[in-house]
Design a protein around this motif. Structure first.
Motif, PDB file in Angstrom:
ATOM      1  N   VAL A  90       0.841  -1.196   0.000  1.00 48.16           N
ATOM      2  CA  VAL A  90       0.000   0.000   0.000  1.00 48.16           C
ATOM      3  C   VAL A  90       0.878   1.248   0.000  1.00 48.16           C
ATOM      4  N   ILE A 125      -3.588   2.713   7.987  1.00 48.47           N
ATOM      5  CA  ILE A 125      -4.071   2.694   6.599  1.00 48.47           C
ATOM      6  C   ILE A 125      -5.428   3.392   6.545  1.00 48.47           C
ATOM      7  N   CYS A 141      -1.581   4.682   2.824  1.00 44.52           N
ATOM      8  CA  CYS A 141      -1.011   4.727   4.168  1.00 44.52           C
ATOM      9  C   CYS A 141      -1.240   6.112   4.770  1.00 44.52           C
TER      10      CYS A 141
END
Length: 208
Positions: A90, A125, A141
């Motif tokens: 991510v 997140i 993030c």
């Protein structure tokens, strides 16, 4: 979410720390070599051909120590390797969708949802709804999540740089070719694009 909650994550159940299947693993598809030959265990090996025990065991011990460095950091947060992998991809690809992350990690949606829930609830997140397709959830993030992802990547990067310094910088290209050759042939182009920072959706449709 208070700053204290983010810097001192609450312990999470052991079940949430379960390691995920290795990246690239698919239980429904037998492994293949570069020629497309089936490598599943019920296939006979070449006549008189012994397993490459030296490389098999070197890969085992290298991976063991490669993940030990971030494991020590993850333990501070009550996280496991599953959380690390989600944070890593991510962070590397902001706006990644749930479907794309599932395709990268090759895990069940249930396993991913459990890990994502913890990372979202603890402020590492964030997710938002896709603009053109509201069914998509786009993952990014938070500043705290990026800081943790970068800290984890930092310790692994130092180990890689140290190994290259000892083995010789010229080893980097053949080492990269070897590792790419370990990946399923049909997956190599997509993996190469992903590593290079390309769009994970290339060839599968546009991200919304």
């Amino acid at each position: 979410m208070t700053q204290a909650a983010r810097t001192r994550p609450a312990p999470i159940p052991d079940a949430a720390n379960e390691d995920l299947p290795e990246v690239g693993y698919s239980p429904d598809r037998p492994a293949q070599d570069t020629s497309g030959q089936d490598l599943s265990e019920d296939q006979p090996s070449g006549a008189g051909e012994a397993p490459a025990y030296d490389l098999i065991e070197l890969l085992f011990f290298a991976y063991r120590d490669f993940v030990a460095d971030p494991d020590r950091i993850l333990a501070e947060y009550g996280f496991g390797r599953a959380h690390h992998r989600v944070l890593h991809f991510v962070d590397r690809h902001p706006g990644l969708t749930i479907a794309e992350l599932l395709d990268i990690l090759r895990i069940t949606k249930q396993s991913l949802n459990r890990v994502l829930k913890e990372l979202i609830e603890q402020g590492y997140i964030a997710q938002r709804t896709g603009t053109s397709d509201r069914r998509h959830r786009l993952l990014t993030c938070t500043p705290e999540g990026r800081q943790l992802a970068q800290r984890l990547a930092g310790v692994q990067g130092r180990r890689v740089r140290r190994a290259l310094a000892e083995a010789g910088p010229a080893l980097r290209e053949p080492a990269s070719r070897f590792l790419l050759a370990m990946i399923e042939p049909e997956e190599r182009a997509a993996v190469s694009r992903l590593i290079a920072g390309g769009d994970p959706t290339a060839g599968t449709g546009s991200r919304s």
